[in-house]
Design a protein around this motif. Structure first.
Motif, mmCIF file in Angstrom:
data_model
loop_
_atom_site.group_PDB
_atom_site.id
_atom_site.type_symbol
_atom_site.label_atom_id
_atom_site.label_comp_id
_atom_site.label_asym_id
_atom_site.label_seq_id
_atom_site.Cartn_x
_atom_site.Cartn_y
_atom_site.Cartn_z
ATOM 1 N N TYR A 191 44.799 -59.802 -15.865
ATOM 2 C CA TYR A 191 43.521 -60.055 -16.527
ATOM 3 C C TYR A 191 42.638 -60.900 -15.619
ATOM 4 N N THR A 192 41.386 -60.500 -15.512
ATOM 5 C CA THR A 192 40.446 -61.312 -14.733
ATOM 6 C C THR A 192 39.877 -62.437 -15.616
ATOM 7 N N GLN A 193 39.179 -63.368 -14.970
ATOM 8 C CA GLN A 193 38.459 -64.401 -15.712
ATOM 9 C C GLN A 193 37.513 -63.751 -16.732
ATOM 10 N N ALA A 194 36.766 -62.744 -16.295
ATOM 11 C CA ALA A 194 35.792 -62.109 -17.193
ATOM 12 C C ALA A 194 36.478 -61.441 -18.381
ATOM 13 N N MET A 195 37.652 -60.854 -18.150
ATOM 14 C CA MET A 195 38.360 -60.211 -19.250
ATOM 15 C C MET A 195 38.836 -61.243 -20.274
ATOM 16 N N LEU A 196 39.331 -62.382 -19.790
ATOM 17 C CA LEU A 196 39.772 -63.422 -20.727
ATOM 18 C C LEU A 196 38.580 -63.932 -21.540
ATOM 19 N N TYR A 197 37.442 -64.083 -20.871
ATOM 20 C CA TYR A 197 36.228 -64.500 -21.572
ATOM 21 C C TYR A 197 35.874 -63.477 -22.651
ATOM 22 N N ALA A 198 35.770 -62.224 -22.216
ATOM 23 C CA ALA A 198 35.268 -61.186 -23.128
ATOM 24 C C ALA A 198 36.221 -60.958 -24.296
ATOM 25 N N HIS A 199 37.530 -60.960 -24.024
ATOM 26 C CA HIS A 199 38.455 -60.696 -25.126
ATOM 27 C C HIS A 199 38.523 -61.870 -26.096
ATOM 28 N N SER A 200 38.458 -63.085 -25.578
ATOM 29 C CA SER A 200 38.485 -64.251 -26.467
ATOM 30 C C SER A 200 37.262 -64.273 -27.371
ATOM 31 N N MET A 201 36.103 -63.932 -26.797
ATOM 32 C CA MET A 201 34.887 -63.893 -27.611
ATOM 33 C C MET A 201 35.009 -62.790 -28.670
ATOM 34 N N MET A 202 35.598 -61.682 -28.272
ATOM 35 C CA MET A 202 35.803 -60.607 -29.234
ATOM 36 C C MET A 202 36.714 -61.068 -30.375
ATOM 37 N N VAL A 203 37.798 -61.759 -30.027
ATOM 38 C CA VAL A 203 38.715 -62.257 -31.056
ATOM 39 C C VAL A 203 37.987 -63.225 -31.995
ATOM 40 N N MET A 204 37.032 -63.990 -31.448
ATOM 41 C CA MET A 204 36.273 -64.936 -32.281
ATOM 42 C C MET A 204 35.349 -64.246 -33.290
ATOM 43 N N THR A 205 34.936 -63.012 -33.003
ATOM 44 C CA THR A 205 33.992 -62.362 -33.922
ATOM 45 C C THR A 205 34.715 -61.957 -35.211
ATOM 46 N N PRO A 206 33.998 -62.040 -36.329
ATOM 47 C CA PRO A 206 34.618 -61.639 -37.600
ATOM 48 C C PRO A 206 35.039 -60.167 -37.611
ATOM 49 N N ALA A 207 34.433 -59.342 -36.772
ATOM 50 C CA ALA A 207 34.817 -57.926 -36.730
ATOM 51 C C ALA A 207 36.239 -57.759 -36.202
ATOM 52 N N ALA A 208 36.703 -58.709 -35.372
ATOM 53 C CA ALA A 208 38.088 -58.669 -34.901
ATOM 54 C C ALA A 208 38.873 -59.643 -35.779
ATOM 55 N N ILE A 209 39.096 -60.868 -35.313
ATOM 56 C CA ILE A 209 39.832 -61.838 -36.128
ATOM 57 C C ILE A 209 38.867 -62.794 -36.831
ATOM 58 N N GLY A 210 37.940 -63.372 -36.062
ATOM 59 C CA GLY A 210 37.028 -64.364 -36.656
ATOM 60 C C GLY A 210 37.702 -65.716 -36.705
ATOM 61 N N ILE A 211 37.336 -66.579 -35.781
ATOM 62 C CA ILE A 211 37.918 -67.931 -35.756
ATOM 63 C C ILE A 211 36.773 -68.921 -35.803
ATOM 64 N N ARG A 212 36.894 -69.908 -36.691
ATOM 65 C CA ARG A 212 35.847 -70.901 -36.914
ATOM 66 C C ARG A 212 36.339 -72.291 -36.565
ATOM 67 N N GLU A 213 35.390 -73.174 -36.374
ATOM 68 C CA GLU A 213 35.739 -74.571 -36.106
ATOM 69 C C GLU A 213 36.518 -75.153 -37.284
ATOM 70 N N THR A 214 36.218 -74.695 -38.470
ATOM 71 C CA THR A 214 36.884 -75.221 -39.670
ATOM 72 C C THR A 214 38.325 -74.733 -39.807
ATOM 73 N N ASP A 215 38.724 -73.760 -39.000
ATOM 74 C CA ASP A 215 40.087 -73.231 -39.102
ATOM 75 C C ASP A 215 41.115 -74.187 -38.512
ATOM 76 N N VAL A 216 42.308 -74.136 -39.081
ATOM 77 C CA VAL A 216 43.483 -74.747 -38.456
ATOM 78 C C VAL A 216 44.377 -73.565 -38.082
ATOM 79 N N VAL A 217 44.480 -73.323 -36.778
ATOM 80 C CA VAL A 217 45.072 -72.078 -36.276
ATOM 81 C C VAL A 217 46.490 -72.337 -35.762
ATOM 82 N N MET A 218 47.445 -71.592 -36.253
ATOM 83 C CA MET A 218 48.820 -71.717 -35.752
ATOM 84 C C MET A 218 49.281 -70.384 -35.172
ATOM 85 N N PRO A 219 49.289 -70.269 -33.838
ATOM 86 C CA PRO A 219 49.782 -69.032 -33.226
ATOM 87 C C PRO A 219 51.321 -69.055 -33.216
#
Lengths: 551, 551
Positions: A191-219
């Protein structure tokens, strides 16, 4: 524009949310610190890597579970210009040596305990010359190794945080993870730097997972599995509180972390959440320990409908079904009903929710038949799933053989056999390699397995192809039954006939009760060994024994 | 990886949400169709552009309001390989000619009505040789122009949708928008395919705006203002229902669209929402026409606190304050309290919410003093706001003069004077060019204006610097008062003294009541003309007239 890199991830979390917490379960109880400390430690490790001579072109291997020190390497390695290579601690020795050598890792960050023992045992077979124990002390056995051996805590203590990160480019390799098929050597996915950026932003969108500051996330999905499905990077950018469950967490560990840390969002393979349900069934608690939990993202294999229903009914927790591959940087589709399905019956909504879901933003998908033709989205036409997009790789590390086979024209041929319905929901019905071809027609091993596992006494079920003189192949089912049950193969066969709603020629010619289903190192059914075990000439069915092909 | 382009935006919306609606207010009532039709029309326009010889390297100008046809060009132009250039229909003739010529637009897509009349009037001064009326018929006046004149509907009717889009690269120019300062020529800001991808994904994340498939999104900010703050692209990727309010919508138009289409999310400058409140005050409705509305994103200038409170209290609508520039592709920060501010008093939460907010994911910001030193985030230290990230441009089109002045080391010098508080909330206190320097110390014109505008009888207030022999500059306030009010300058001065909580030396030496505040073409206060009007030697204050500098 400036390049897409991980730099703003560290910047945003530590500058805007310095007081938010990062919590880890460790051998000695719960460890917690704040993003501010996290950021300083990451910058110290960047300084340490620089002083160790590591930078662009170098790979930094990690071999450990989910905790804050591992998260620090997630950032320090790529932000130093090097490439993070997460190695599965559950692999066999051969694969570990192969992977570390194939990646030419320069340094390994290793968990104390079992992972460190493994690396010590294999040390002489590895070309790595630096070892960092992700802990506070170097055990005696490790201190005797050739090469530099130190601890992460020593690196942090000995290095001032860097003021400025080195310049980074979007096209620079930043991450790496090996994918293991059931056959052949594991393949390196970069994975390139750009891919990590783009996929993480995608994961943040509600259309994928949607992660908010108010979340407590346990991977819960291990950090050596495709960057823990990008939850660590996405949660850091969002400034969410993060909880890491440490080495080999038990269901009890997970439940008490959710309870104590008020976890809202977690993610992992279905078996973890099935075990958590069993644990909760046995516990005799007055209060619901999952009261903070809103969502569980489930992937890696199909989630049983019964489990999804129980979390929803008994704990008010939504289970969201996701699909992805190492080659798609994990999350590639997520299954949620669309807005206009709100007034559908629960059953119909579950039919959608159990599928692998809608392609996430940035991806394009299509179904390709063996003939090369694109298949329609009608919920019936079967084809191999092809995927493309900026978060999909288009080559493997040093594997021209696999590259030629698995990529075409910017598309990744996933090796998953799927149907897509009229609403765009993808449903994986098989792996191309597991497909059962009876009289020229596909039979879905996964659908048969799901139907068998719906029986209350069936713990696991695997359906494989065995040779057949007339129909080329026929399905054979292997099931693991609950201890002490009186259910037998006859009853299962009848159950499948009655409940499965399959064409008659799909029904397995045999149902075998076995002690256990063999698994690969990544926990998938090892169907190859099942085929080898059962596909014996003596077991071949005689022609005409079943009406095995639609006329 | 494949490049970051707009291709998956069209793919996802039309393949996964073909039945979702796109609604436009037009002269003839409401027009609605579904994403499926939208996608076909976009592909037809791609074919048309190709047949007209347009592709990579060519700019496609648009000159119109917010409606589905404009949205079609948002996709068709960049997906054909060309570059979309949105032109502000409210600019003066000189600026329009300058901008079209500077961008060397090859073709213009123009709204019928006033915009078309403007272009017809200027046609002989433009090098453009193709005109497309975004409507169904070519008015007589336009049919007589030199060059090709047609309609968007004719292009769609005459071209089969392309099967495959041409190959696109992430680095390819895809968008363009001019930014006008109060001095000098407008400057062209260009966006690549990758930037449009990255910024739209950022807007989709809850950390920025957060757009979901369940949303009904109505972009009120004009589509010629920085891509309508990227709402059209983000909403399309999310598969949200979109509502476009058409040419010059009145408050009544906006309210009835919200009501009829169940809009959940909208965006625009504060004055629009102030006018909507006034309209609602006058209306005599039984039911709340905003019952579906959840959020209004406000930007472009500061939102009055009273307006924010009224929407929340009376209509249960959250007003979210955002900041951005043409150079940051619009949205660069959004102001919401953090999770741990939940138990703060409403007043304290408002103090945060009224600021420009937290930098959005992907951006880094810092404050730079005139000395070049980086300022601390203490809520007091003032500096110019510098911004960098993958969604920030780092040059202007053909303006080496401005490039040298406004970019440094990957950072954009925004020209905004700001403070950042301990929690990371950015607050713009001035424009560098509007700053009032009294005895070597900054006085914030924006803070004084906000304080004046808090007076119930003040409609608008602008504070500018006028020359002063001793203190170099002193503030002078110009206010527009409500008709028929008895409030006078004396009372305003007392109000400011009493309510403003400012150091005494900040108080304007003069308060002038004026008929109107002059505005630039983009609706901003034209402070330069105010300074010219009032900064007259005869008006200079004598030394010692005020205690104008802290000792």
């Amino acid at each position: 524009m400036n390049d897409l890199t991980l730099r703003p991830f560290l910047w945003r979390s530590t500058r805007l949310f310095p007081e938010k917490r990062l919590v880890s379960r460790t051998h000695d109880g719960t460890h917690a610190y704040e993003y501010e400390t996290f950021g300083e430690r990451v910058r110290s490790i960047v300084a340490a890597l620089r002083d160790l001579g590591l930078g662009p072109g170098d790979r930094v291997g990690t071999f450990g579970w989910n905790h804050h020190r591992h998260l620090e390497t997630y950032f320090a390695a790529p932000l130093s210009g090097a490439q993070l290579h997460t190695i599965n601690v559950q692999l066999g020795d051969d694969d570990i040596v192969y992977i570390v050598e194939d990646a030419a890792d320069e340094i390994l960050f290793v968990d104390p305990g079992d992972p460190l023992e493994t690396i010590i045992r294999l040390w002489d077979d590895l070309s790595v010359d630096q070892l960092v124990v992700m802990g506070e002390t170097v055990p005696d056995a490790a201190s005797e190794l050739d090469g530099g051996v130190t601890t992460l805590e020593a690196l942090v203590a000995e290095h001032e945080p860097v003021d400025a990160l080195p310049p980074l480019e979007g096209s620079q390799p930043a991450g790496m993870c090996y994918t293991s098929g059931t056959t052949g050597r594991p393949k390196g996915v970069e994975y390139t730097q750009a891919m990590l950026y783009a996929h993480s932003m995608m994961v943040m969108t509600p259309a994928a997972i949607g992660i908010r500051e108010t979340d407590v996330v346990m991977p819960v999905v291990p950090m050596f599995h495709v960057n823990s499905w990008e939850f660590p990077y996405a949660a850091t950018m969002a400034g969410a509180t993060q909880v890491y469950p440490g080495p080999s967490p038990t269901p009890a560990d997970l439940v008490s972390l959710i309870d104590e840390e008020s976890v809202t969002l977690t993610a992992g393979v279905p078996t973890v959440w099935i075990d958590v349900l069993s644990h909760l069934d046995e516990a005799d608690e007055y209060e619901n320990p999952l009261s903070s939990l809103e969502r569980i993202v489930v992937g890696g294999s199909a989630a049983p409908a019964d489990m999804m229903r129980r979390y929803e009914d008994e704990y008010d927790v939504a289970v969201e079904h996701a699909w992805g591959m190492t080659e798609t940087m994990s999350i590639g589709s997520v299954s949620r009903p669309k807005s206009w399905m709100d007034d559908w019956s629960r059953k119909d909504r579950y039919r959608k929710r159990r599928k692998q879901g809608l392609p996430s933003p940035g991806l394009e998908m299509k179904l390709v038949a063996e003939t090369g033709e694109t298949q329609p989205w009608d919920g019936e036409s079967v084809g191999e799933l092809w995927v493309r997009g900026p978060t999909v790789v288009n080559e493997y590390h040093q594997r021209p053989d696999a590259n030629a086979e698995e990529f075409e024209d910017g598309w990744l041929k996933t090796g998953d056999v799927a149907v897509i319905d009229e609403d765009g929901y993808v449903e994986i019905v098989d792996r191309t390699k597991d497909v059962i071809k009876s009289g020229g027609e596909w039979i879905s091993s996964i659908e048969l397995e799901n139907a068998l596992m719906a029986h209350p006494d069936v713990i696991e079920a695997a359906v494989v192809a065995v040779s057949h003189e007339r129909w080329q192949e026929r399905p054979l089912a292997c099931v693991v039954l609950d201890e002490g049950t009186e259910t037998d193969r006859e009853e299962l066969y009848t159950f499948l006939e009655r409940e499965g709603e399959f064409p008659e020629w799909w029904l397995p010619d045999e149902v075998r009760v076995v002690e256990a289903i063999p698994k690969t190192a990544t926990g998938k059914f090892d169907k190859l060994s099942l085929r080898e075990r059962f596909d014996d000439p003596r077991l071949r069915f005689a022609p005409g024994e079943s009406d095995a092909k639609p006329e």
